[in-house]
Enzyme design. Sequence first.
Site, PDB file in Angstrom:
ATOM      1  N   GLU A 134       0.785  -1.051  -0.096  1.00 47.37           N
ATOM      2  CA  GLU A 134      -0.102  -0.155   0.014  1.00 47.37           C
ATOM      3  C   GLU A 134       0.920   1.191  -0.042  1.00 47.37           C
ATOM      4  OE1 GLU A 134      -2.696  -3.250   1.529  1.00 47.37           O
ATOM      5  OE2 GLU A 134      -0.709  -2.688   1.985  1.00 47.37           O
ATOM      6  N   HIS A 165     -11.434  -4.760  10.416  1.00 43.80           N
ATOM      7  CA  HIS A 165     -11.879  -4.643   9.083  1.00 43.80           C
ATOM      8  C   HIS A 165     -13.143  -3.956   9.097  1.00 43.80           C
ATOM      9  CE1 HIS A 165      -8.887  -7.721   8.252  1.00 43.80           C
ATOM     10  NE2 HIS A 165      -9.266  -7.623   6.745  1.00 43.80           N
TER      11      HIS A 165
END
Length: 680
Positions: free
Chosen positions: A405, A474
């Site tokens: 990322e 999440h």
Amino acid sequence: MVELTRDTALKMYELMVKIRYFEDTIRKWYWEGKTPIFDIGAGPIPGEMHLAAGQEPAAVGVMIHLTPQDAVFATHRAHHVAIAKGVDLKKLAAEIFGKKTGLGKGKGGHMHLFDSTVNFACSGIVGAAFPQAIGAALAFKLQGKNNVAVAYGGDGAANQGTFHEALNLAAIWKLPAIFIIEDNKWAISTPKSKSTAITRNSDRATAYGIPGVFVPDNDLFALFEAAREAVERARRGEGPTLIEIETYRFYGHFEGDPEVYRPKEEVEELRKKDPIIRVRDELMRRGWLDEKEDSQIQARARAEVDEAIKFALDSPYPEPEEALRDVFSSPEPVGKADVGWPSMSGRVLPAYMAISEAIAQEMERDPRVFYMGEDVCAYNGIFGITQGLCAKFGPERVRDTPISEAGFIGAAVGAAAVGMRPIVELMFVDFLGVAFDQIFNHMAKNHYMSGGQVKMPIVLTTAIGGGYNDAAQHSQVLYALFAHVPGLKVVVPSNSYDAKGLMISAIRDDDPVVYMFHKKILGLPWMSYPKTALTHVPEEEYTVPIGRARIAREGKDITIITAGLMVHYALEAADKLAGEGISVEVIDLRTIKPLDKETIINSVKKTGRVLVVDEDYLSFGLTGEVAAIVLEEAYGYLKAPFKRLAVPDVPIPYSRPLEQFIIPSVDRIVDTVKELMKYR
């Protein structure tokens, strides 16, 4: 191809002389007003100062092969690279002095230099240059240009994760990128022997299947040859090269550094090997330079630097109000909030398909738009928002990335800097931490620090929210984190119509937009969702203005302010409350930053009661921001206490009853509204 001719050698020598004299002069001015007791904020040049005296070959030997169209991303110690790249010397000096005429209008300072006319930028964050350079290299490849991108870092930076992520990306994508490691043996006070497990960072290239070249002893001519081959290789489309040059700095890490970590005799030995003297002697040995021409070179360099310093000293400081400008490129939104919920007749699409359609239409309209992220091509993205895009536009423009990322989000910054309009996906917002720096220190700030020169038209897409038991890593929302940082816009659609319109607006915006889609409004076949999230979506292109809320339901007794999934909970609660004679106005913010204060204030003035419902954490977030707006602008209109519902300050739990307990619910909204209605 640049050959080592007499003219080339003399040009490099003159650049080295100019760099050294510039830094010596800057050093003199830096110490003005800072003695006898060192005060970092005093004198005409405040703040830190990192000088590159002794490292001139590392800049000159590479930059001589580049054109203004090639891109360079350097470090906090970057005067030598900037000057060798051709950055305007007067504007460079003025920026260091904090003047209005500086490269960034005095907003960046010596660690944050930008000159878009020669594609140069540098950063105060160690290791930041590597992913941004590969982003520029990727942009050149997509644009069909024969340009290269160069990243600079010290030996300490080679231990950053961004270095390795960028090397891997550049290698697998065969990008025209060159990585330069300036090995001066020290990362501030830590010697390389205690920070790096191998002797040569250039050997790390082997792990990525690319050439690694070691240039010993600060040798300008050896670096010239290594850089020539690397640039030619990159322009031939053969991929990246890693070059490490053994160099040294004459001064401390920063001016004022007591240098207790470095033996004085080491510095004395280094000064005996001054690269400028060595190059001059070599040129004279070859018969390419004599004393007369050397004097002329010295005089020219000094005159140019003296003129630049005078320009800086004579330039005015920026007006104080200048501090408020250049945060964003695009103008503030104008117009009133939309009223009413989007139609649920006609062509109804789930939001994930509406988002995909928006991206496809913008990619057709503008070849500068491309998408990259994990599993976005063959897999269509795990939330389906890139469905069909790879088949239509190909894997070059819809690009699967490694799980890197920091690397690929940093690459979006570099690509935007050279004219592309990247959309980059952070799969879950919870993964923000691994790319925090590239988003918060570069994507958000480069436009401002460059004084408005560098545009950052980036869309960062990311999935938010819980309600389906995916636990603490999440299920977060976190939009307050992004909204807290100046330079980022944050949008949160709640339905299909807004999902498409906000995506088109985000792609067309010249500022970085964080596009946060709640998983439970997407209309995915494998996840429950409120039926009100599926709305009419026109086939043609249209925009929803960034910064304008929607009055999703008009009412007169109380205002509920919310965003994302909570809009649907608020609408359901409003339906229930209507049966009890309570008229609820629901505001769907749609944009978290910039916030539509006007719509909030006008509604509160009308109803006199307000409840903010938020799926983000309670403390230091959206609910507190709205509270401040209401209390500052509409306090006298309140008929009841200000109330807010949000996730308490605990990580999102896994177990269904635990998660349901902490996330605001329809029943809790109803109960809170009834409580507020007791106040008359």
